[in-house]
Design an enzyme around this catalytic site. Structure first.
Site, PDB file in Angstrom:
ATOM      1  N   GLU A   1      -6.041 -10.924  -1.086  1.00  0.00           N
ATOM      2  CA  GLU A   1      -6.679 -10.773   0.219  1.00  0.00           C
ATOM      3  C   GLU A   1      -8.362 -10.775  -0.292  1.00  0.00           C
ATOM      4  OE1 GLU A   1      -5.437  -7.417   2.307  1.00  0.00           O
ATOM      5  OE2 GLU A   1      -3.290  -7.771   1.923  1.00  0.00           O
TER       6      GLU A   1
ATOM      7  N   GLU B   1       0.867  -1.124   0.004  1.00  0.00           N
ATOM      8  CA  GLU B   1       0.074   0.073   0.013  1.00  0.00           C
ATOM      9  C   GLU B   1       0.849   1.238  -0.086  1.00  0.00           C
ATOM     10  OE1 GLU B   1      -2.896  -0.609   3.368  1.00  0.00           O
ATOM     11  OE2 GLU B   1      -3.437  -2.361   2.506  1.00  0.00           O
TER      12      GLU B   1
HETATM   13  O1  9MR Z   1      -7.382  -8.435   8.445  1.00  0.00           O
HETATM   14  C1  9MR Z   1      -6.541  -7.723   9.016  1.00  0.00           C
HETATM   15  C2  9MR Z   1      -7.253  -7.051  10.347  1.00  0.00           C
HETATM   16  O2  9MR Z   1      -7.472  -8.301  11.204  1.00  0.00           O
HETATM   17  C3  9MR Z   1      -6.389  -5.949  11.038  1.00  0.00           C
HETATM   18  O3  9MR Z   1      -7.230  -5.577  12.023  1.00  0.00           O
HETATM   19  C4  9MR Z   1      -5.873  -5.023  10.035  1.00  0.00           C
HETATM   20  C5  9MR Z   1      -5.038  -3.809  10.775  1.00  0.00           C
HETATM   21  O4  9MR Z   1      -4.280  -3.319   9.905  1.00  0.00           O
HETATM   22  O5  9MR Z   1      -5.251  -5.539   8.877  1.00  0.00           O
HETATM   23  C6  9MR Z   1      -6.091  -6.629   8.243  1.00  0.00           C
HETATM   24  O6  9MR Z   1      -5.644  -7.037   7.092  1.00  0.00           O
HETATM   25  C7  9MR Z   1      -5.029  -6.078   6.153  1.00  0.00           C
HETATM   26  C8  9MR Z   1      -3.903  -6.455   5.530  1.00  0.00           C
HETATM   27  O7  9MR Z   1      -2.973  -6.697   6.489  1.00  0.00           O
HETATM   28  C9  9MR Z   1      -3.289  -5.418   4.345  1.00  0.00           C
HETATM   29  N1  9MR Z   1      -4.615  -5.299   3.487  1.00  0.00           N
HETATM   30  C10 9MR Z   1      -5.791  -4.542   4.122  1.00  0.00           C
HETATM   31  C11 9MR Z   1      -6.358  -5.660   4.976  1.00  0.00           C
HETATM   32  C12 9MR Z   1      -7.642  -5.409   5.497  1.00  0.00           C
HETATM   33  O8  9MR Z   1      -7.428  -4.115   6.168  1.00  0.00           O
END
Ligand code: 9MR
Length: 364
Positions: A256, A149
Site C-alpha cells: 500500500e 493489522e
Molecule cells: O484507502 C482506504 C480508504 O478509502 C478507506 O476509507 C479506509 C477505510 O478503512 O481504508 C483505506 O485503506 C486502508 C487499507 O484497506 C488497509 N491499510 C490502511 C489503508 C489506509 O487506511
C-alpha cells in the site's frame, strides 16, 4: 476527477516505457483501484492503471463490509469487476482483505439478541466468509491479504484487542490462513500490516510470523503496507526489516505504498487517529512547491532503489491509489486536506516521483 485530455498529455510527455515494462523481471508493480474506478466512473484512472501497472488491488471493494454487509448476502459486483479488469489488462488480481478489524460488519461478532457471539459462531462466520470469497476467485485472485493489522501499536501489548481477537482468541490468525488455503491451495497468502518495518513493531511481527511458520500455517508472504512520509521511516530500518522477513523464508510484498508530504503527528495507518483541520497543517492547497516535489521524488527514488536491491524477496510493490486526487491521505488523519503522495498528479500527469521511479527501474 482526472480529465481525458490530461491523460493524453501524460502519454506524450514522456519517452519512458510504462512502469510495468520498466519493472519486468524484477517485481510486480501494482495500484489500488477505488470504488469509483470499479464502478466505471473514473475512466482516466482506469487508463493509467492499465497502462502502467500489472497488479490491481481493490482499495475498498473486497473488504468484508463491501462483500457481505448482511450475513449470507454477498455483493460481488465491484470485486468481479476488479478481477475482470485485471485479467483483461494482463494484470494480477490481488485480494484485499479477508480478516480485519475495520470495515467489518458487527454481525460477525454479535448474536440476534445483541449479545457477543460465542467463539464457535464467530469462527464459523469467518470460515464461511473466507471459503465463499476465496472460493469464488479460486485460481484467479493470485494473492490474498488474509489477516490485516492484527499487531498492536501499544508497547506493552502483543496483539490488537480487535473483535476477532476477543471472540476467537489468538488462533483467529492461523485459522484464517488455513481457511484461505483450503479454498485456494495455490493462492499466495499474506499477513499485511503497517509500521511492521519500523523497529518498534518489527519484533512483534517477527514473533507472529515465526509462530505461524512453526505451526505449519500456510502463510507465504508478509505485506509491508508502506504508508510513509518525507522524513519517516528511516530506510535503513526498513531495509533491515525486509532482510529479516526474507530470512524467515517469506516473500515480502509492499502492499500500500504512498509517501505523504503533509505534516502530521501520526505515523502509519491507524485510522482511528484524527486531527482537526487548521491552515498550518494544510499548506499546499494550490500546488506543491518544486522543492517539496523534488524531495518527494528523491524519497521515492531511494525507496525503489532499496526494493530493487531486494528483488529476490520482494514479489510486488503496489501504490495505494492511482493519482493524488483519489488518495485516502487527503482525508487522513485530517479531513479535507490536499496531499501529494502518489506518482500521478490530480490531472493524471506523471510527477517528478514517477520519473524518479522509472529511472530507478532503468538503473539510471
Ligand atoms: O484507502 C482506504 C480508504 O478509502 C478507506 O476509507 C479506509 C477505510 O478503512 O481504508 C483505506 O485503506 C486502508 C487499507 O484497506 C488497509 N491499510 C490502511 C489503508 C489506509 O487506511
Amino acid at each position: 476527477m482526472v480529465s481525458s485530455s490530461a491523460f493524453a498529455q501524460q502519454n506524450e510527455a514522456q519517452d519512458m516505457p510504462p512502469l510495468k515494462e520498466a519493472f519486468k523481471g524484477k517485481f510486480l508493480i501494482g495500484t489500488a483501484l477505488s470504488y469509483l474506478t470499479l464502478q466505471g466512473k473514473e475512466a482516466p484512472s482506469e487508463a493509467i492503471a492499465r497502462t502502467h501497472f500489472n497488479a490491481f488491488t481493490a482499495e475498498n471493494s473486497m473488504k468484508p463490509g463491501s462483500l457481505q454487509k448482511t450475513e449470507g448476502q454477498f455483493n460481488f459486483t465491484e470485486a468481479d469487476r476488479l478481477v475482470e479488469m485485471a485479467e483483461q489488462s494482463g494484470a494480477t488480481p490481488i485480494g484485499h482483505v479477508l480478516v480485519w478489524h475495520e470495515q467489518t460488519p458487527a454481525w460477525f461478532f454479535t448474536e440476534a439478541d445483541g449479545k457477543p457471539a460465542n467463539r464457535e459462531a464467530a469462527l464459523a462466520r469467518m470460515r464461511t466468509h473466507i471459503a465463499t470469497v476465496v472460493g469464488r476467485y479460486k485460481g484467479r485472485v493470485k494473492e490474498w491479504d488474509v489477516v490485516n493489522e492484527a499487531i498492536s501499536d501499544a508497547p506493552d501489548e502483543w496483539l490488537r484487542p480487535s473483535p476477532w481477537l476477543k471472540s476467537i482468541g489468538e488462533e483467529f490468525i492461523a485459522e484464517a490462513f488455513r481457511a484461505a488455503h483450503a479454498a485456494d491451495p495455490n493462492a499466495i497468502l499474506i499477513y499485511n500490516d503497517y509500521n511492521i518495518e519500523r523497529s518498534y513493531k518489527r519484533p512483534k511481527a517477527v514473533r507472529l510470523l515465526k509462530s505461524l511458520l512453526d505451526q505449519k500455517v500456510p502463510i507465504h508472504a508478509v505485506g509491508i503496507q508502506g504508508h510513509w512520509r518525507l522524513d519517516t521511516p528511516n530506510f535503513a530500518e526498513v531495509e533491515e526489516s525486509i532482510t529479516q522477513f526474507g530470512a524467515l523464508g517469506l516473500k515480502v510484498m509492499v502492499t500500500e505504498l504512498d509517501i505523504g508530504v503533509l505534516p502530521t503527528k501520526y505515523q502509519g495507518a491507524d485510522i482511528a487517529a484524527r486531527e482537526a483541520l487548521t491552515p498550518a497543517i494544510n499548506p499546499y492547497t494550490e500546488a506543491l512547491p518544486d522543492d517539496v516535489a523534488q524531495r518527494h521524488a528523491e524519497r521515492y527514488r531511494q525507496a525503489f532503489e532499496m526494493f530493487l536491491r531486494h528483488q529476490d524477496v520482494i514479489g510486488r510493490v503496489t501504490l495505494w491509489g492511482v493519482h493524488d486526487g483519489s488518495s485516502w491521505l487527503n482525508n487522513f488523519p485530517v479531513r479535507g486536506r490536499t496531499d501529494y503522495p502518489l506518482l500521478f498528479d490530480r490531472e493524471g500527469r506523471p510527477k517528478p516521483a514517477f520519473f524518479a521511479v522509472a529511472k530507478a527501474a532503468a538503473g539510471r
